[in-house]
Scaffold this motif. Structure first.
Motif, short mmCIF file in Angstrom:
data_model
loop_
_atom_site.label_atom_id
_atom_site.label_comp_id
_atom_site.label_asym_id
_atom_site.label_seq_id
_atom_site.Cartn_x
_atom_site.Cartn_y
_atom_site.Cartn_z
N ALA A 321 0.84 -1.21 0.00
CA ALA A 321 0.00 0.00 0.00
C ALA A 321 0.87 1.25 0.00
CB ALA A 321 -0.92 -0.01 1.22
N ALA A 322 1.92 1.26 0.82
CA ALA A 322 2.80 2.43 0.88
C ALA A 322 3.45 2.64 -0.49
CB ALA A 322 3.87 2.23 1.96
N ASN A 323 3.80 1.55 -1.14
CA ASN A 323 4.41 1.66 -2.47
C ASN A 323 3.42 2.24 -3.48
OD1 ASN A 323 6.48 1.13 -4.52
ND2 ASN A 323 5.07 -0.45 -5.22
N GLU A 324 2.17 1.78 -3.43
CA GLU A 324 1.19 2.31 -4.39
C GLU A 324 1.02 3.82 -4.23
OE1 GLU A 324 -2.53 0.19 -4.91
OE2 GLU A 324 -1.52 -1.73 -4.81
N ARG A 364 -7.61 -3.85 6.37
CA ARG A 364 -7.43 -2.82 7.43
C ARG A 364 -6.01 -2.28 7.40
NH1 ARG A 364 -10.98 -5.45 10.74
NH2 ARG A 364 -9.38 -6.91 11.42
N ALA A 365 -5.03 -3.18 7.31
CA ALA A 365 -3.62 -2.77 7.28
C ALA A 365 -3.35 -1.93 6.02
CB ALA A 365 -2.72 -4.00 7.30
N ASP A 366 -3.94 -2.34 4.91
CA ASP A 366 -3.79 -1.61 3.64
C ASP A 366 -4.30 -0.18 3.79
OD1 ASP A 366 -3.77 -1.84 0.38
OD2 ASP A 366 -5.61 -0.84 1.04
N LEU A 367 -5.49 -0.06 4.40
CA LEU A 367 -6.10 1.26 4.58
C LEU A 367 -5.25 2.13 5.50
CD1 LEU A 367 -8.77 2.46 3.57
CD2 LEU A 367 -9.78 1.87 5.77
N TRP A 368 -4.77 1.52 6.58
CA TRP A 368 -3.93 2.27 7.53
C TRP A 368 -2.69 2.80 6.81
CZ3 TRP A 368 1.14 1.50 8.75
CH2 TRP A 368 1.65 2.37 9.72
N ALA A 369 -2.03 1.92 6.04
CA ALA A 369 -0.77 2.29 5.38
C ALA A 369 -0.98 3.41 4.36
CB ALA A 369 -0.17 1.07 4.70
N GLY A 371 -3.29 5.74 4.53
CA GLY A 371 -3.50 6.96 5.31
C GLY A 371 -2.17 7.51 5.82
N LYS A 372 -1.35 6.61 6.36
CA LYS A 372 -0.05 7.02 6.91
C LYS A 372 0.84 7.61 5.82
CE LYS A 372 3.02 7.22 10.11
NZ LYS A 372 2.79 8.07 11.30
N ALA A 373 0.88 6.94 4.66
CA ALA A 373 1.74 7.40 3.56
C ALA A 373 1.28 8.78 3.09
CB ALA A 373 1.72 6.40 2.42
N LYS A 374 -0.04 8.96 2.98
CA LYS A 374 -0.56 10.26 2.51
C LYS A 374 -0.23 11.36 3.52
CE LYS A 374 -4.28 8.39 -0.31
NZ LYS A 374 -5.66 7.98 -0.34
N GLU A 375 -0.36 11.01 4.80
CA GLU A 375 -0.06 11.99 5.86
C GLU A 375 1.42 12.42 5.76
OE1 GLU A 375 -1.05 10.25 9.74
OE2 GLU A 375 0.82 11.21 10.45
N LEU A 376 2.31 11.46 5.54
CA LEU A 376 3.74 11.78 5.45
C LEU A 376 4.02 12.65 4.23
CD1 LEU A 376 5.21 8.30 6.46
CD2 LEU A 376 5.39 10.41 7.78
N ILE A 377 3.32 12.36 3.13
CA ILE A 377 3.52 13.18 1.92
C ILE A 377 3.04 14.61 2.18
CG2 ILE A 377 2.82 13.51 -0.49
CD1 ILE A 377 2.65 10.38 -0.65
N GLU A 378 1.85 14.73 2.83
CA GLU A 378 1.31 16.06 3.17
C GLU A 378 2.32 16.85 3.99
OE1 GLU A 378 -1.40 17.72 2.30
OE2 GLU A 378 -1.88 16.05 0.96
N ARG A 379 2.96 16.15 4.95
CA ARG A 379 3.92 16.83 5.83
C ARG A 379 5.25 17.08 5.13
NH1 ARG A 379 5.13 13.80 10.71
NH2 ARG A 379 3.40 12.36 10.80
N GLY A 380 5.38 16.58 3.89
CA GLY A 380 6.61 16.81 3.14
C GLY A 380 7.77 15.99 3.62
#
Ligand SMILES: NC(=O)c1ccc[n+]([C@@H]2O[C@H](COP(=O)([O-])OP(=O)(O)OC[C@H]3O[C@@H](n4cnc5c(N)ncnc54)[C@H](OP(=O)(O)O)[C@@H]3O)[C@@H](O)[C@H]2O)c1
Length: 382
Positions: A321-324, A364-369, A371-380
């Motif tokens: 998921a993080a890779n996608e 569930r893990a896919d969804l979490w990942a 969300g986490k990846a998007k949050e990290l991208i938002e934070r730069g």
């Protein structure tokens, strides 16, 4: 006559699968097609192959397919209906990414033979999916060229005598780039694969070597071989598609011109081979086949995949998921190319791993990942 439903019919693998089907009308018939949003191509496919069931991602797109003489559906439910159509003997699983998992599992439960291109299914849920297939008595035939090569090198041999699987990798367009230049590469550069014509996501995965990491995970489950006995060799010519080393030192490899119609046709017609009109492999013209070790410093994704596989549980679904998300962000100029592995590393290191006993655990893990990846991208962060 084999009756086939194709998931992801408008993609690179889907279109090549239909090309094989169209060459052998006495052998194959299309029962269902599922696609995302490429309605123009899907309409052409529907008119030509006359499937009974068709599905697209969005309801609005489904409306524009009415009147073509097929049952039109949408969303994940639509893809599941195509995957489980009572008339289908086989399902070609060629949706890209995690979206392929649920319809593929549904097809297995419905006892359909699977021609598997969607490697993400086994990356996310390999152990579970192989158990489902074994319980249902269903064959999973690999379409990925490396796994088809291994499969072809195993047929007729004793699995207990396998010492090692060797997956080959072209190395992608940045094989010889120095590490400092990787921050400058563009999406167009990453999409310019030297040997294969493929969809965007897998082409970027090939450039980062994540594709090979995903394939190591796929091979682990498909062939039930421990992770430490799966190696990767860079082989820039993409002529040897992979190899199997046996306990007596023999190594059996499968070779061919790089054209996905070869492994697709083998999966569709196994155990028979079909006559495909392709230029023959001319080794005299190629002259040299070369091999080298992967460079883990420049291409950290491969090791991230090995680590996730060793961790087990939901970690490989999180990696996927993080890779996608990372690939999508790179293609949309939101992160740099080296940001792909760093983003994935950050997501997997903050994941609380758990058992992957049910598809819901994995989703569930896919969804979490994501969300986490998007949050990290938002934070730069990448
Ligand atoms: N291409 C290759 O040579 C190759 C080789 C080995 C393995 N694979 C694997 O095969 C799979 C497909 O790769 P590809 O290169 O063919 O990808 P692609 O060209 O990008 O095609 C992806 C297909 O999936 C469909 N799709 C995407 N999201 C969907 C959704 N939510 N519901 C239904 N359909 C959806 C797309 O539909 P629309 O286009 O209509 O939106 C398209 O038909 C991947 O898992 C890849 O790793 C590919």
């Amino acid at each position: 006559m084999k009756r086939i439903s194709i998931l992801g019919s408008t993609g690179s693998i889907g279109a090549s699968t239909l090309d094989i089907v169209s060459r052998f009308p006495e052998r194959f018939e299309v029962v269902g097609l599922a696609a995302g949003g490429n309605i123009d191509l899907l309409k052409q496919q529907v008119k030509r192959f006359r499937p009974k069931y068709v599905s697209v991602s969005e309801e609005s797109a489904a409306l524009s397919l009415k009147g073509l003489g097929c049952k039109v559906m949408h969303g994940i439910e639509g893809a599941i209906i195509v995957a489980t159509a009572p008339e289908a003997d086989m399902v070609g699983s060629a949706i890209v990414g995690a979206a392929g998992l649920v319809p593929t599992v549904a097809a297995i439960k419905a006892k359909k033979e699977i021609a598997l291109a969607n490697k993400e299914t086994l990356v996310m849920a390999g152990e579970l999916v192989m158990k489902e297939a074994s319980d249902a008595g269903v064959k999973i035939l690999p379409v990925d060229s490396e796994h088809s090569a291994i499969f072809q090198s195993i047929v007729g041999h004793n699995r207990n005598e396998i010492n090692r699987l060797i997956l080959t990798a072209s190395g992608g367009p940045f094989l010889n780039y120095p590490v400092e230049k990787l921050a400058e590469v563009t999406p167009a550069g990453a999409l310019n694969h030297p040997n294969w014509q493929m969809g965007k996501k897998i082409t970027v995965d090939s450039a980062s070597l994540m594709n090979k990491g995903l394939e190591v995970i796929e091979a682990r489950w498909l062939f039930d071989i421990p992770t430490e006995r799966i190696d990767v060799h860079i082989h820039p010519q993409s002529i040897i598609h992979s190899m199997v080393e046996y306990i007596d030192g023999s190594v059996i490899a499968q070779m061919g011109v790089p054209d996905m119609r070869i492994p697709i046709a083998y999966a569709l017609s196994y155990p028979e081979r079909l006559p495909i009109p392709l230029p023959p492999l001319n080794l005299l013209e190629i002259e040299k086949l070369t091999f080298m070790k992967p460079d883990h410093e420049r291409f950290p994704c491969l090791n991230l995949a090995y680590e996730a596989l060793k961790a087990g549980g939901t970690m490989t679904a999180v990696l996927n998921a993080a890779n996608e998300i990372a690939v999508d962000a790179f293609l949309n100029d939101r992160i740099k190319f080296p940001g792909i592995p760093s983003l994935i590393e950050e997501v997997i290191s903050s994941h609380k791993n758990g058992p992957a006993s049910h598809v819901d655990d994995i989703l569930r893990a896919d969804l979490w990942a994501r969300g986490k990846a998007k949050e990290l991208i938002e934070r730069g962060n990448s």
